[in-house]
Design an enzyme around this catalytic site. Structure first.
Site, PDB file in Angstrom:
ATOM      1  N   ASN A  56      -7.394   1.134  -2.830  1.00 53.32           N
ATOM      2  CA  ASN A  56      -7.799   0.410  -1.627  1.00 53.32           C
ATOM      3  C   ASN A  56      -8.792   1.247  -0.823  1.00 53.32           C
ATOM      4  OD1 ASN A  56      -8.025  -1.111   0.672  1.00 53.32           O
ATOM      5  ND2 ASN A  56      -5.863  -1.024   1.234  1.00 53.32           N
ATOM      6  N   CYS A  96      -9.283  -1.078   3.588  1.00 56.09           N
ATOM      7  CA  CYS A  96      -8.361  -1.478   4.656  1.00 56.09           C
ATOM      8  C   CYS A  96      -8.992  -1.228   6.022  1.00 56.09           C
ATOM      9  CB  CYS A  96      -7.048  -0.706   4.549  1.00 56.09           C
ATOM     10  SG  CYS A  96      -5.872  -1.152   5.863  1.00 56.09           S
ATOM     11  N   ASN A 138     -10.968  -7.873   0.492  1.00 60.07           N
ATOM     12  CA  ASN A 138      -9.932  -7.505   1.441  1.00 60.07           C
ATOM     13  C   ASN A 138     -10.199  -8.275   2.732  1.00 60.07           C
ATOM     14  OD1 ASN A 138      -7.827  -6.143   2.790  1.00 60.07           O
ATOM     15  ND2 ASN A 138      -8.297  -4.210   1.784  1.00 60.07           N
ATOM     16  N   THR A 139      -9.426  -8.020   3.768  1.00 58.32           N
ATOM     17  CA  THR A 139      -9.559  -8.776   5.011  1.00 58.32           C
ATOM     18  C   THR A 139     -10.875  -8.490   5.719  1.00 58.32           C
ATOM     19  OG1 THR A 139      -8.358  -7.037   6.171  1.00 58.32           O
ATOM     20  CG2 THR A 139      -7.078  -8.931   5.386  1.00 58.32           C
ATOM     21  N   GLY A 187      -2.246 -14.078  -1.382  1.00 63.08           N
ATOM     22  CA  GLY A 187      -1.846 -13.162  -0.328  1.00 63.08           C
ATOM     23  C   GLY A 187      -1.127 -13.822   0.827  1.00 63.08           C
ATOM     24  N   THR A 188      -1.866 -14.169   1.867  1.00 61.85           N
ATOM     25  CA  THR A 188      -1.283 -14.685   3.108  1.00 61.85           C
ATOM     26  C   THR A 188      -0.393 -15.903   2.871  1.00 61.85           C
ATOM     27  OG1 THR A 188      -3.177 -13.843   4.352  1.00 61.85           O
ATOM     28  CG2 THR A 188      -1.861 -15.538   5.410  1.00 61.85           C
ATOM     29  N   GLY A 218       0.809  -1.210   0.000  1.00 56.62           N
ATOM     30  CA  GLY A 218       0.000   0.000   0.000  1.00 56.62           C
ATOM     31  C   GLY A 218       0.845   1.264   0.000  1.00 56.62           C
TER      32      GLY A 218
END
Length: 302
Positions: A128, A131, A193-194, A266-267, A47
């Protein structure tokens, strides 16, 4: 038969549908010893904000069953540092380099994109608006149609090339936000996103994260992510990039069959830096075994 894995996000052409998710892959170059960056469809850098950010206090990461919580808080050195020091090292890669952009206010988003517009190698940004780990901006813009429209409209005026918008799952109906982003000029959407989560250290009797809550990612969120991609793909006419818990090629195929044109890993990059290479290999092997000449024929078959 060599299957065609290339995909198009509007005018943005990718040699295969596998991207890396922002915040999990640094600026890409950190993974160069483990991954052939030029094999990727593209990589999305961490980011980037207008001014440098220190991020949130430690502790800001915690492992959870089948996932992790993070509250890093968009730590980065700002867009000018990226332009001067990082971009020159990335511009030689064949894979697409996409910059994830965030801000504390609408003008911040627009100004970051305005400064990036002079970089000829950057063919896309990922805006984004989702977030959950910052006090100002971030998810606040992505949980209402008005907020999403305001940011996307401002960026559209400042950014001349492909505009991807990253959506939050922390909403009642993600398709409403998706349609608002599309109507305001988004060329594609990335989701999810998360998810906002929390964990408690019972021995110390305090939250695991300094910010109390943080973003949940990893395999635990995949079924929610696949469902939201499936819903959104039916609600908009622009391409979808799916992410959330992808570890294997089969995970990626779930998102593609649910309607995603491309995916982001991602993770899983934290667990194994070479995950993306195995995902690409599996997509190729699957297509060969099932006599699929073009991976796009699998998109949205569910």
């Amino acid at each position: 038969m060599t299957p065609d894995l290339s995909v198009k996000l509007g005018s943005l052409e990718l040699q295969n549908p596998v991207l890396t998710a922002s915040g999990t892959f640094g600026y890409g170059e950190e993974f160069a010893d483990f991954v052939d960056l030029d094999r990727l469809g593209g990589f999305i850098v961490k980011g980037t904000t207008l001014a440098p950010r220190e991020g949130n206090p430690y502790p800001r990461m915690a492992e959870t069953p089948s996932g992790m919580l993070n509250a890093v808080g968009l730590q980065n050195k700002g867009v000018d540092y990226f332009i001067e020091h990082i971009y020159p090292r990335l511009r030689g890669y064949r894979s697409e380099v996409i910059v994830n952009v965030s801000g504390a206010c609408v003008d911040d988003y627009a100004e970051v994109c305005r400064r990036l517009a002079d970089l000829d190698k950057i063919h896309a940004v990922e805006v984004n608006i989702s977030c959950p780990n910052v006090k100002h901006g971030g998810m606040a813009f992505g949980t209402t149609t008005a907020g999403a429209s305001e940011v996307v409209s401002a960026v559209r005026k400042a950014w001349p090339r492909h505009l991807m918008v990253k959506l939050s799952p922390n909403v009642t109906d993600i398709t409403e936000i998706a349609r608002a982003a599309e109507a305001s000029g988004a060329d594609s959407l990335s989701l999810i996103n998360t998810m906002l989560g929390m964990a408690v250290d019972v021995e110390r009797r305090r939250p695991m994260l300094s910010t109390v809550t943080g973003g949940l990612s990893g395999p635990a969120v995949k079924p929610v992510a696949v469902r939201m991609v499936w819903q959104t793909a039916k609600a908009v006419n622009i391409p979808i990039v799916g992410l959330g818990g992808i570890r294997t090629g089969d995970d990626a195929l779930e998102f593609i069959m649910a309607g995603a044109t491309a995916v982001q890993v991602g993770t899983a990059n934290f667990l194994d830096p070479a995950t993306t290479m195995r995902v690409i290999d599996r997509l190729n092997e699957y297509c060969v075994r099932h006599n699929v000449s073009n991976i796009n024929s699998l998109r949205g078959i569910i």
